[in-house]
Design a protein around this motif. Structure first.
Motif, mmCIF file in Angstrom:
data_model
loop_
_atom_site.group_PDB
_atom_site.id
_atom_site.type_symbol
_atom_site.label_atom_id
_atom_site.label_comp_id
_atom_site.label_asym_id
_atom_site.label_seq_id
_atom_site.Cartn_x
_atom_site.Cartn_y
_atom_site.Cartn_z
ATOM 1 N N THR A 137 31.701 41.509 61.306
ATOM 2 C CA THR A 137 32.862 42.276 60.847
ATOM 3 C C THR A 137 34.030 42.218 61.820
ATOM 4 N N THR A 141 37.698 40.617 60.989
ATOM 5 C CA THR A 141 38.896 41.441 60.834
ATOM 6 C C THR A 141 39.945 41.115 61.884
ATOM 7 N N ARG A 173 42.515 46.142 51.183
ATOM 8 C CA ARG A 173 41.990 46.586 52.472
ATOM 9 C C ARG A 173 43.132 47.202 53.276
ATOM 10 N N GLN A 178 39.529 48.064 56.238
ATOM 11 C CA GLN A 178 38.483 48.861 55.616
ATOM 12 C C GLN A 178 38.706 49.006 54.118
ATOM 13 N N ARG A 319 32.831 48.949 53.748
ATOM 14 C CA ARG A 319 33.790 49.977 54.143
ATOM 15 C C ARG A 319 34.353 49.709 55.542
ATOM 16 N N GLU A 320 33.541 49.056 56.385
ATOM 17 C CA GLU A 320 33.986 48.744 57.751
ATOM 18 C C GLU A 320 34.826 47.479 57.826
ATOM 19 N N GLY A 321 34.839 46.670 56.762
ATOM 20 C CA GLY A 321 35.651 45.465 56.775
ATOM 21 C C GLY A 321 34.921 44.191 56.437
#
Length: 323
Positions: A137, A141, A173, A178, A319-321
């Motif tokens: 992740t 990102t 996003r 996220q 949800r975290e990316g």
């Protein structure tokens, strides 16, 4: 072995004559033609709406089909997007070789975000179980932010996993990459809203409405080359949590996990530490299509350990990316 084969077992000719639902019009699209048309439309829509799109490309079958569709969407011009791969360092060598050959063959630009670089710098730490998939992740990102990508194509399909089933084709996003399911936008009549604030970006899923069987039928129809590990071959594997994993220096096998020589193939390809093989005799595309048509488990449900960490493992990572 990886060229087009007879797909009579699939029940679909892949041609332009006839369609599902009993329409005998010679102008009706087959279901594969309809899916292809939708994906091509999505690629062209993104090209017209965004400034810096990128295609996630791992050398797995879904990203291969996605790139094939992008090549079709803009032919005879080159694909106007670069590629991005998050390399865990534990990828299958056959898949990395395929990735590099494909990039060279089409003259594409490849960005690589390396998990190993983050570990070497002390930003990320190895997990006790050895899997690096959850560590992707942050490299993903930060690469998106550094390169200012505003649209990122992914090969996710709604049939793979219940969190992915919640996704729209255009998935917003925030500035931290996220995902908030409550910010999903309606997509009536294939109208896609790509508006985003500075720092935000949109994840785009051209294969959303495809199934695993659709992907394989399309590969057969188009004669798309694949890495050989998607077909039955002999491999040294060991059993962990009900899955056959490939032995390697990533941390397996452990004491009590015996390595065996088995004939297997892979339905999905990810980090070696969490991607299980399935025992199989399917050495041709027609064999694989027959096998998939009879399966009652999704590819991720059957062979991905990272999705078994918790009931909501995929949604938490999204949800975290993560994709």
């Amino acid at each position: 072995m990886t060229t087009a084969a007879s797909v009579e077992a699939s029940g679909d000719s892949g041609g332009s004559e006839g369609s599902h639902g009993g329409d005998d019009s010679p102008y009706a699209l087959s279901h594969l033609d309809a899916l292809e048309s939708e994906a091509v439309h999505i690629f062209r829509e993104v090209a017209g709406e965004f400034e810096r799109p990128v295609i996630l490309f791992s050398g797995g079958k879904d990203s291969i089909v996605m790139l094939h569709l992008a090549l079709k969407a803009f032919a005879p011009a080159p694909v106007p997007f670069s590629l991005l791969h998050v390399d865990t360092g534990h990828n299958f060598p056959e898949v990395i070789d395929y990735r590099d050959r494909t990039v060279a063959r089409h003259g594409l630009r490849l960005h690589v975000a390396s998990v190993q670089d983050y570990i070497d710098r002390g930003v990320l730490r190895e997990r006790p179980d050895g899997t690096r998939n959850p560590l992707q992740t942050l490299p993903l990102t930060e690469k998106i932010q550094a390169e200012r990508f505003d649209a990122v194509f992914g090969g996710g399909r709604r049939d793979e996993e219940k969190a992915r089933a919640k996704e729209r084709v255009f998935s917003l996003r925030d500035e931290f990459s996220q995902w908030d399911p409550r910010r999903q936008r309606p997509e009536l009549w294939q109208l896609y809203n790509g508006r985003h604030a500075p720092g935000e970006h949109v994840r785009v899923f051209p294969l959303s409405n495809w199934t695993e069987l659709d992907v394989w039928q399309y590969i057969a129809r188009e004669g798309i080359e694949l890495p050989e590990i998607y077909f039955a071959h002999e491999r040294d594997v060991f059993k962990r949590s009900g899955m056959w994993l490939t032995a390697g220096d990533w941390g397996g096998p452990k004491d009590g996990e015996d390595v065996e020589r088995r004939q297997v193939r892979y339905r999905t390809v990810g980090d070696m530490s969490c991607t299980g093989a399935v025992e199989s005799d399917a050495t041709t595309l027609a064999d694989v299509i027959t096998e998939i048509a009879a399966s009652r488990l999704t590819e991720r449900g059957a062979t991905r350990a990272d999705d078994k960490l918790s009931e909501a493992a995929m949604e938490d990572r999204k949800r975290e990316g993560y994709f």
